[in-house]
Design a protein around this motif. Structure first.
Motif, PDB file in Angstrom:
ATOM      1  N   VAL A  52      91.006  19.402  77.053  1.00 39.50           N
ATOM      2  CA  VAL A  52      91.217  17.984  77.294  1.00 39.50           C
ATOM      3  C   VAL A  52      92.678  17.793  77.698  1.00 39.50           C
ATOM      4  CG1 VAL A  52      89.477  17.278  75.633  1.00 39.50           C
ATOM      5  CG2 VAL A  52      91.824  17.587  74.863  1.00 39.50           C
ATOM      6  N   PRO A  53      92.986  16.740  78.463  1.00 39.11           N
ATOM      7  CA  PRO A  53      94.379  16.526  78.866  1.00 39.11           C
ATOM      8  C   PRO A  53      95.291  16.362  77.652  1.00 39.11           C
ATOM      9  CG  PRO A  53      92.895  15.117  80.126  1.00 39.11           C
ATOM     10  CD  PRO A  53      92.082  15.735  79.019  1.00 39.11           C
ATOM     11  N   THR A  54      96.479  16.904  77.745  1.00 41.78           N
ATOM     12  CA  THR A  54      97.442  16.747  76.663  1.00 41.78           C
ATOM     13  C   THR A  54      97.974  15.320  76.648  1.00 41.78           C
ATOM     14  OG1 THR A  54      99.314  17.379  78.059  1.00 41.78           O
ATOM     15  CG2 THR A  54      98.140  19.158  76.921  1.00 41.78           C
ATOM     16  N   ALA A  55      98.618  14.964  75.543  1.00 45.35           N
ATOM     17  CA  ALA A  55      99.229  13.634  75.445  1.00 45.35           C
ATOM     18  C   ALA A  55     100.299  13.462  76.510  1.00 45.35           C
ATOM     19  CB  ALA A  55      99.831  13.447  74.048  1.00 45.35           C
ATOM     20  N   GLU A  56     101.053  14.543  76.788  1.00 43.58           N
ATOM     21  CA  GLU A  56     102.097  14.482  77.810  1.00 43.58           C
ATOM     22  C   GLU A  56     101.495  14.236  79.190  1.00 43.58           C
ATOM     23  OE1 GLU A  56     103.551  16.415  74.264  1.00 43.58           O
ATOM     24  OE2 GLU A  56     101.876  16.981  75.565  1.00 43.58           O
ATOM     25  N   ALA A  57     100.375  14.917  79.490  1.00 44.75           N
ATOM     26  CA  ALA A  57      99.723  14.742  80.793  1.00 44.75           C
ATOM     27  C   ALA A  57      99.214  13.312  80.963  1.00 44.75           C
ATOM     28  CB  ALA A  57      98.590  15.746  80.952  1.00 44.75           C
ATOM     29  N   ARG A  58      98.678  12.742  79.899  1.00 39.11           N
ATOM     30  CA  ARG A  58      98.170  11.369  79.979  1.00 39.11           C
ATOM     31  C   ARG A  58      99.315  10.376  80.207  1.00 39.11           C
ATOM     32  NH1 ARG A  58      94.875  13.315  75.676  1.00 39.11           N
ATOM     33  NH2 ARG A  58      96.212  12.314  74.129  1.00 39.11           N
ATOM     34  N   LEU A  59     100.429  10.570  79.509  1.00 43.82           N
ATOM     35  CA  LEU A  59     101.579   9.688  79.699  1.00 43.82           C
ATOM     36  C   LEU A  59     102.155   9.828  81.099  1.00 43.82           C
ATOM     37  CD1 LEU A  59     103.315  10.211  76.231  1.00 43.82           C
ATOM     38  CD2 LEU A  59     102.303   8.072  77.066  1.00 43.82           C
ATOM     39  N   LEU A  60     102.210  11.055  81.596  1.00 44.61           N
ATOM     40  CA  LEU A  60     102.719  11.285  82.943  1.00 44.61           C
ATOM     41  C   LEU A  60     101.834  10.598  83.982  1.00 44.61           C
ATOM     42  CD1 LEU A  60     104.726  12.656  84.809  1.00 44.61           C
ATOM     43  CD2 LEU A  60     103.351  14.741  84.685  1.00 44.61           C
ATOM     44  N   SER A  61     100.532  10.668  83.794  1.00 46.87           N
ATOM     45  CA  SER A  61      99.609  10.006  84.720  1.00 46.87           C
ATOM     46  C   SER A  61      99.807   8.491  84.694  1.00 46.87           C
ATOM     47  CB  SER A  61      98.167  10.358  84.342  1.00 46.87           C
ATOM     48  OG  SER A  61      97.250   9.686  85.177  1.00 46.87           O
ATOM     49  N   GLU A  62      99.978   7.927  83.510  1.00 49.96           N
ATOM     50  CA  GLU A  62     100.216   6.487  83.395  1.00 49.96           C
ATOM     51  C   GLU A  62     101.500   6.086  84.111  1.00 49.96           C
ATOM     52  OE1 GLU A  62      99.644   4.372  79.658  1.00 49.96           O
ATOM     53  OE2 GLU A  62      98.732   6.187  78.824  1.00 49.96           O
ATOM     54  N   LEU A  63     102.535   6.895  83.947  1.00 47.01           N
ATOM     55  CA  LEU A  63     103.828   6.597  84.573  1.00 47.01           C
ATOM     56  C   LEU A  63     103.698   6.583  86.089  1.00 47.01           C
ATOM     57  CD1 LEU A  63     106.908   6.171  84.191  1.00 47.01           C
ATOM     58  CD2 LEU A  63     107.150   8.667  84.315  1.00 47.01           C
ATOM     59  N   ARG A  64     103.008   7.561  86.635  1.00 45.34           N
ATOM     60  CA  ARG A  64     102.870   7.654  88.089  1.00 45.34           C
ATOM     61  C   ARG A  64     102.018   6.528  88.664  1.00 45.34           C
ATOM     62  NH1 ARG A  64     101.884  14.234  88.551  1.00 45.34           N
ATOM     63  NH2 ARG A  64     104.089  14.839  88.435  1.00 45.34           N
ATOM     64  N   LEU A  65     101.069   6.032  87.882  1.00 44.86           N
ATOM     65  CA  LEU A  65     100.164   4.990  88.375  1.00 44.86           C
ATOM     66  C   LEU A  65     100.729   3.582  88.214  1.00 44.86           C
ATOM     67  CD1 LEU A  65      96.736   6.363  87.066  1.00 44.86           C
ATOM     68  CD2 LEU A  65      97.538   6.329  89.440  1.00 44.86           C
ATOM     69  N   LEU A  66     101.706   3.399  87.321  1.00 48.63           N
ATOM     70  CA  LEU A  66     102.233   2.063  87.043  1.00 48.63           C
ATOM     71  C   LEU A  66     103.180   1.627  88.163  1.00 48.63           C
ATOM     72  CD1 LEU A  66     102.375  -0.276  84.984  1.00 48.63           C
ATOM     73  CD2 LEU A  66     104.379   0.871  84.000  1.00 48.63           C
ATOM     74  N   PRO A  67     102.895   0.515  88.848  1.00 55.78           N
ATOM     75  CA  PRO A  67     103.773   0.070  89.939  1.00 55.78           C
ATOM     76  C   PRO A  67     105.116  -0.420  89.402  1.00 55.78           C
ATOM     77  CG  PRO A  67     101.590  -0.938  90.086  1.00 55.78           C
ATOM     78  CD  PRO A  67     101.700  -0.319  88.721  1.00 55.78           C
ATOM     79  N   ALA A  68     106.150  -0.223  90.201  1.00 63.18           N
ATOM     80  CA  ALA A  68     107.457  -0.789  89.880  1.00 63.18           C
ATOM     81  C   ALA A  68     107.455  -2.265  90.248  1.00 63.18           C
ATOM     82  CB  ALA A  68     108.550  -0.042  90.629  1.00 63.18           C
ATOM     83  N   GLY A  69     108.268  -3.035  89.539  1.00 65.93           N
ATOM     84  CA  GLY A  69     108.370  -4.456  89.854  1.00 65.93           C
ATOM     85  C   GLY A  69     108.287  -5.337  88.622  1.00 65.93           C
TER      86      GLY A  69
END
Length: 374
Positions: free
Chosen positions: A198-215
């Motif tokens: 299963v994805p690690t906690a770090e991988a899940r956080l990294l995915s969230e960071l990349r998907l979250l738009p700036a602004g």
């Protein structure tokens, strides 16, 4: 798979113990893909998340051979300069599969990249190229380079192979990597995993960071995400974050405060050196760099007998010149220090944490670069 006779990292013979590549606490199955056999020394290194340069060189060379895109992959060949008598041994020299291009690779084992070390590596590559005259000269690192760092290497006339480049170039062969630090790191960067993982906690956080738009419209989500990332990276030894706590005058409110009661290691040093009983952090989900006003917001909160003299600004794209100048002035005159972390820094820390290494090394390198530049 039978138990090997030699350590799968260094090749040493003798008593071996098996170690999980991924922890069972994260629900990885007890199958042979999740085991490596290590000597006592390498087992200890794995526990500490240590990566030695010769290990990285060997893994990269093995990936190159397995890919079928390279021939004559040589480790540390002697390319001595006959005119000066200097003995030069680049880490890897190879040929493209058709033999038309000569490739020279110098490897560094740092999982975080300090600016002065990057400059030294570029100078070393220039020296090698002067003697070897390779068609492609490459700096390889088990780290994520920032855009600025990558541009610097490329402007010097060289290629940069960081974790993302290596994972993409050798994606079909990553499952063959057995090194206890590099295997999970490369698989995570490539978005791969061992069977039934299963994805690690770090991988899940990294995915969230990349998907979250700036602004501005997403500032609340970004603040909460940064708080969760910092907690994952540094708690323990830091205590869980306290959010939006104002000072006594109620004039300054900071997004995140992490109590620092560490008794040893990096954070204990930070507490002693910068009176930082609390680590103050602001999260700025700007679509551009942060400037002087954002630096002053944190600096005004820092007090020797309050939160301490060290704070963090976490932003998507780092600081502009006015921000850095303000931080430099307050460091010189008041001893206050504000560390600016971008998305690049967060990604590197999450990758290091996932591999079992110390993510605080990224902050240590930032402070080192900042202070040596004064």
């Amino acid at each position: 798979m039978r138990k090997p006779d030699n350590c799968q990292v260094c090749g040493a013979s003798g008593p071996l113990t098996n170690e999980h590549v991924f922890p069972l606490s994260l629900q990885y199955q007890q199958d042979m893909k999740n085991f490596v056999y290590l000597c006592a020394n390498c087992h200890s290194q794995m526990d500490r998340g240590v990566l030695r340069e010769f290990e990285f060189v060997r893994v990269l060379a093995d990936l190159m051979r397995a890919s079928g895109s390279y021939n004559e992959v040589l480790l540390e060949p002697d390319v001595s300069d006959g005119s000066s008598g200097s003995r030069l041994r680049p880490d890897i020299i190879a040929r493209s599969s058709g033999g038309s291009r000569k490739i020279l690779i110098e490897c560094k084992s740092e999982m975080t990249v300090a600016q002065n070390r990057l400059d030294d590596a570029i100078a070393q590559l220039a020296r090698y190229q002067e003697i070897v005259q390779a068609d492609d000269v490459i700096l390889a690192l088990p780290a994520r380079l920032t855009t600025v760092q990558r541009i610097k290497v490329e402007r010097a006339g060289f290629e940069a192979w960081d974790l993302d480049t290596i994972a993409a170039r050798f994606s079909s062969n990553l499952e063959t990597v057995t090194h206890p630090v590099l295997r999970p790191l490369l698989l995570a960067v490539a978005g791969l995993s061992v069977t039934n993982a299963v994805p690690t906690a770090e991988a899940r956080l990294l995915s969230e960071l990349r998907l979250l738009p700036a602004g501005q419209s997403h500032w609340v989500a970004y603040q909460k995400l940064v708080s969760r990332i910092l907690e994952r990276l540094f708690c323990p030894p830091l205590s869980p974050p306290i959010s939006e706590l104002p000072d006594a005058a109620r004039a300054n409110r900071r997004d995140i405060i992490l109590p620092n009661y560490a008794e040893s290691g990096f954070w204990a040093f930070i507490r002693t050196r910068y009176c930082a009983d609390f680590i103050v952090a602001d999260a700025k989900n700007y679509s551009s760099t942060v400037g002087k006003p954002e630096a002053l917001q944190v600096l005004n909160y820092l007090k020797r007998h309050g939160a301490g003299l060290l704070g963090l600004i976490v932003s998507r794209f780092g600081p502009d010149g006015t921000c850095l100048h303000t931080i430099q002035e307050h460091w010189a005159h008041e001893g206050k220090l504000v560390v600016i972390l971008s998305d690049d820094h967060l990604e590197r820390m999450l990758s290091v944490k996932e591999a079992g290494g110390p993510p605080e090394d990224v902050i240590r390198q930032w402070i080192e670069d900042f202070r040596l530049a004064q």
